[in-house]
Design a protein around this motif. Sequence first.
Motif, PDB file in Angstrom:
ATOM      1  N   LEU A  55      46.266  42.993  45.102  1.00 45.80           N
ATOM      2  CA  LEU A  55      46.182  44.436  45.363  1.00 45.80           C
ATOM      3  C   LEU A  55      44.845  44.959  44.857  1.00 45.80           C
ATOM      4  O   LEU A  55      44.767  45.834  43.988  1.00 45.80           O
ATOM      5  CB  LEU A  55      47.350  45.163  44.698  1.00 45.80           C
ATOM      6  CG  LEU A  55      48.751  44.663  45.055  1.00 45.80           C
ATOM      7  CD1 LEU A  55      49.811  45.470  44.326  1.00 45.80           C
ATOM      8  CD2 LEU A  55      48.976  44.726  46.564  1.00 45.80           C
ATOM      9  N   THR A  56      43.781  44.431  45.422  1.00 42.61           N
ATOM     10  CA  THR A  56      42.439  44.684  44.900  1.00 42.61           C
ATOM     11  C   THR A  56      41.938  46.107  45.163  1.00 42.61           C
ATOM     12  O   THR A  56      40.907  46.498  44.611  1.00 42.61           O
ATOM     13  CB  THR A  56      41.441  43.680  45.503  1.00 42.61           C
ATOM     14  OG1 THR A  56      41.530  43.723  46.935  1.00 42.61           O
ATOM     15  CG2 THR A  56      41.768  42.263  45.033  1.00 42.61           C
TER      16      THR A  56
ATOM     17  N   THR B 138      47.292  38.437  31.249  1.00 44.38           N
ATOM     18  CA  THR B 138      46.060  38.712  30.508  1.00 44.38           C
ATOM     19  C   THR B 138      44.884  38.993  31.424  1.00 44.38           C
ATOM     20  O   THR B 138      44.069  39.886  31.164  1.00 44.38           O
ATOM     21  CB  THR B 138      45.721  37.521  29.591  1.00 44.38           C
ATOM     22  OG1 THR B 138      46.796  37.331  28.680  1.00 44.38           O
ATOM     23  CG2 THR B 138      44.442  37.777  28.827  1.00 44.38           C
ATOM     24  N   ASN B 139      44.787  38.254  32.540  1.00 42.71           N
ATOM     25  CA  ASN B 139      43.646  38.388  33.451  1.00 42.71           C
ATOM     26  C   ASN B 139      43.930  39.283  34.655  1.00 42.71           C
ATOM     27  O   ASN B 139      43.146  39.291  35.611  1.00 42.71           O
ATOM     28  CB  ASN B 139      43.204  36.999  33.929  1.00 42.71           C
ATOM     29  CG  ASN B 139      42.732  36.128  32.791  1.00 42.71           C
ATOM     30  OD1 ASN B 139      41.999  36.577  31.913  1.00 42.71           O
ATOM     31  ND2 ASN B 139      43.154  34.860  32.796  1.00 42.71           N
ATOM     32  N   LEU B 140      45.042  40.005  34.615  1.00 41.83           N
ATOM     33  CA  LEU B 140      45.444  40.801  35.781  1.00 41.83           C
ATOM     34  C   LEU B 140      44.340  41.750  36.232  1.00 41.83           C
ATOM     35  O   LEU B 140      44.018  41.833  37.423  1.00 41.83           O
ATOM     36  CB  LEU B 140      46.708  41.593  35.463  1.00 41.83           C
ATOM     37  CG  LEU B 140      47.200  42.554  36.554  1.00 41.83           C
ATOM     38  CD1 LEU B 140      47.588  41.781  37.803  1.00 41.83           C
ATOM     39  CD2 LEU B 140      48.369  43.390  36.050  1.00 41.83           C
TER      40      LEU B 140
ATOM     41  N   LEU C 236      42.071  43.352  39.577  1.00 40.31           N
ATOM     42  CA  LEU C 236      42.266  44.762  39.929  1.00 40.31           C
ATOM     43  C   LEU C 236      41.136  45.594  39.324  1.00 40.31           C
ATOM     44  O   LEU C 236      41.355  46.495  38.511  1.00 40.31           O
ATOM     45  CB  LEU C 236      43.634  45.242  39.434  1.00 40.31           C
ATOM     46  CG  LEU C 236      44.837  44.373  39.819  1.00 40.31           C
ATOM     47  CD1 LEU C 236      46.124  45.011  39.333  1.00 40.31           C
ATOM     48  CD2 LEU C 236      44.880  44.158  41.329  1.00 40.31           C
ATOM     49  N   ALA C 237      39.928  45.292  39.752  1.00 34.84           N
ATOM     50  CA  ALA C 237      38.740  45.863  39.109  1.00 34.84           C
ATOM     51  C   ALA C 237      38.511  47.331  39.453  1.00 34.84           C
ATOM     52  O   ALA C 237      37.658  47.977  38.836  1.00 34.84           O
ATOM     53  CB  ALA C 237      37.510  45.044  39.492  1.00 34.84           C
ATOM     54  N   LYS C 238      39.250  47.877  40.429  1.00 36.32           N
ATOM     55  CA  LYS C 238      39.055  49.271  40.821  1.00 36.32           C
ATOM     56  C   LYS C 238      40.015  50.228  40.114  1.00 36.32           C
ATOM     57  O   LYS C 238      39.947  51.447  40.338  1.00 36.32           O
ATOM     58  CB  LYS C 238      39.217  49.416  42.335  1.00 36.32           C
ATOM     59  CG  LYS C 238      38.128  48.711  43.139  1.00 36.32           C
ATOM     60  CD  LYS C 238      38.311  48.951  44.629  1.00 36.32           C
ATOM     61  CE  LYS C 238      37.218  48.257  45.446  1.00 36.32           C
ATOM     62  NZ  LYS C 238      37.396  48.478  46.897  1.00 36.32           N
ATOM     63  N   VAL C 239      40.894  49.696  39.276  1.00 37.56           N
ATOM     64  CA  VAL C 239      41.886  50.543  38.604  1.00 37.56           C
ATOM     65  C   VAL C 239      41.188  51.518  37.661  1.00 37.56           C
ATOM     66  O   VAL C 239      40.371  51.127  36.825  1.00 37.56           O
ATOM     67  CB  VAL C 239      42.902  49.681  37.832  1.00 37.56           C
ATOM     68  CG1 VAL C 239      43.778  50.561  36.947  1.00 37.56           C
ATOM     69  CG2 VAL C 239      43.766  48.884  38.809  1.00 37.56           C
TER      70      VAL C 239
ATOM     71  N   PRO D 233      46.721  43.749  28.128  1.00 34.67           N
ATOM     72  CA  PRO D 233      45.925  42.638  28.660  1.00 34.67           C
ATOM     73  C   PRO D 233      44.451  42.795  28.273  1.00 34.67           C
ATOM     74  O   PRO D 233      43.892  43.898  28.374  1.00 34.67           O
ATOM     75  CB  PRO D 233      46.123  42.753  30.174  1.00 34.67           C
ATOM     76  CG  PRO D 233      47.360  43.557  30.344  1.00 34.67           C
ATOM     77  CD  PRO D 233      47.424  44.487  29.189  1.00 34.67           C
ATOM     78  N   SER D 234      43.841  41.728  27.833  1.00 33.55           N
ATOM     79  CA  SER D 234      42.448  41.809  27.397  1.00 33.55           C
ATOM     80  C   SER D 234      41.524  42.264  28.521  1.00 33.55           C
ATOM     81  O   SER D 234      40.493  42.912  28.271  1.00 33.55           O
ATOM     82  CB  SER D 234      41.989  40.455  26.858  1.00 33.55           C
ATOM     83  OG  SER D 234      42.118  39.444  27.850  1.00 33.55           O
ATOM     84  N   SER D 235      41.882  41.956  29.771  1.00 35.42           N
ATOM     85  CA  SER D 235      41.025  42.321  30.902  1.00 35.42           C
ATOM     86  C   SER D 235      40.975  43.825  31.127  1.00 35.42           C
ATOM     87  O   SER D 235      40.064  44.326  31.803  1.00 35.42           O
ATOM     88  CB  SER D 235      41.505  41.623  32.182  1.00 35.42           C
ATOM     89  OG  SER D 235      42.874  41.899  32.441  1.00 35.42           O
ATOM     90  N   ILE D 236      41.909  44.564  30.526  1.00 31.61           N
ATOM     91  CA  ILE D 236      41.926  46.014  30.730  1.00 31.61           C
ATOM     92  C   ILE D 236      40.753  46.684  30.028  1.00 31.61           C
ATOM     93  O   ILE D 236      40.293  47.752  30.429  1.00 31.61           O
ATOM     94  CB  ILE D 236      43.277  46.612  30.250  1.00 31.61           C
ATOM     95  CG1 ILE D 236      43.532  47.959  30.917  1.00 31.61           C
ATOM     96  CG2 ILE D 236      43.292  46.772  28.722  1.00 31.61           C
ATOM     97  CD1 ILE D 236      44.912  48.520  30.637  1.00 31.61           C
ATOM     98  N   PHE D 237      40.232  46.041  29.000  1.00 34.70           N
ATOM     99  CA  PHE D 237      39.148  46.642  28.228  1.00 34.70           C
ATOM    100  C   PHE D 237      37.799  46.528  28.931  1.00 34.70           C
ATOM    101  O   PHE D 237      36.799  47.089  28.460  1.00 34.70           O
ATOM    102  CB  PHE D 237      39.087  46.003  26.835  1.00 34.70           C
ATOM    103  CG  PHE D 237      40.383  46.104  26.079  1.00 34.70           C
ATOM    104  CD1 PHE D 237      40.969  47.335  25.856  1.00 34.70           C
ATOM    105  CD2 PHE D 237      41.024  44.964  25.612  1.00 34.70           C
ATOM    106  CE1 PHE D 237      42.173  47.442  25.168  1.00 34.70           C
ATOM    107  CE2 PHE D 237      42.228  45.054  24.930  1.00 34.70           C
ATOM    108  CZ  PHE D 237      42.809  46.303  24.708  1.00 34.70           C
TER     109      PHE D 237
END
Length: 408
Positions: A234-235, A252-254, A258-261, A277-281
């Motif tokens: 769901l990019t 963790t890498n979700l 989803l880089a546009k969130v 998730p660490s990727s959220i930061f």
Amino acid sequence: MPRQREPELIPMHHPPLQAWPPLEKRRCCEHCHKKQKRDKFLIPVLILLLLYLFGNTVFLNVRVLNMKPQASPSTPTPRSTPASSSSSLSADAQQCISQYNLNAPADPQSYPCSTCFPVLSAIPSNFSDGDSNDAQTISNAVQFCGLRSIFETTDSTGQTALSNGDWVKDVRFCAWSGVKCDGFGRVSSLQLSFPAVSATIPNEVGGLTGLTSLQVVGDTNVPAGALPSSFAQLTALTDLDLESTAITGLDTNLFASLAKVTTVTLVKNAKMSNELPSSIFSLPLQNLVVNNQALASDVLSAITSSTSLQSSLKLLDLSSTSLSGAIPAGISSFTSLTELHLDNNAISNPLPSAFPPSLATLTLTNNTQLTGAVSSGASFCGLSGLQTCDVRGTGLSAQGACGSCQFN
């Protein structure tokens, strides 16, 4: 003179008259005869045509139902990943398209999603065979199956609620309740509220690749389990809202996918991990809301250490998350932050010497371990743009003027 005898008259016999032939009737009979000949010719032709159409329909249904799937329904291939387009479709794909166009509109529940979803979702999103209708049908069928999977994994009460919103009554899914589409017929927004929520988030949801906003509100028991791996497809997603679910966690890498969130809302998800998730930061988040579910005490430090969030975050609400310890001094580096809510936690001294100058709203209510006097012009009392400030339920007091702040 003797009287002369009159001659004896003999009667004349006229020949019988012949009846005239019925000219009009004869012409009518000739016309009828021609019509009968024509009917005898047309009837067999019509019968042959009907048999031909019936045979084609039966062949189509049998072919589609007997197709061998090219991938497991639980692991669809992302449609957006291939770099090149193909100009031809497989026979299975063609049958799925025909079946969707011919039978699905009248009987949407009969469409073989278990077979056709993996076949069609594997086709590149930039596919073109010269017929724009084929590309649109592929997109429609994949999205229809993605949404129908939600209906099929919902209990009877939930299905009744969805049916009342026109779900699966036809293939016009853009008109179903809670579903919104963009100008290209792609599902852009999906809102699901209990009881109309699925027991789990089905993997086919990954077919909704145009989705920008997703909101799921459960009853704390459903939906349950982990998010499917296809969720990373769901990019286009910009807004993720999960409330009162039993979802066990976020990968963790979700958010690497989803880089546009820009907005994440997590409320009352009791079974979710207390670590974000660490990727959220690494996201350019504008709004982060986590309420009524436990977070680890180091989460606030991880947030304030994120250089990406320091420039993008506008709203941070971590109320009722069992946070403890002091507010990190790095909070002053958040140049876009306008709202900060840390209510109902165990925040303790010391307070940061400075808060973001952009801050307009600050609430720290019911943090009983915060104590002491805040001097005029110091810490949050020095914010000239602060419009709402509530620190009631703490041990803090004002030493001098403190703008709009409310103390005990």
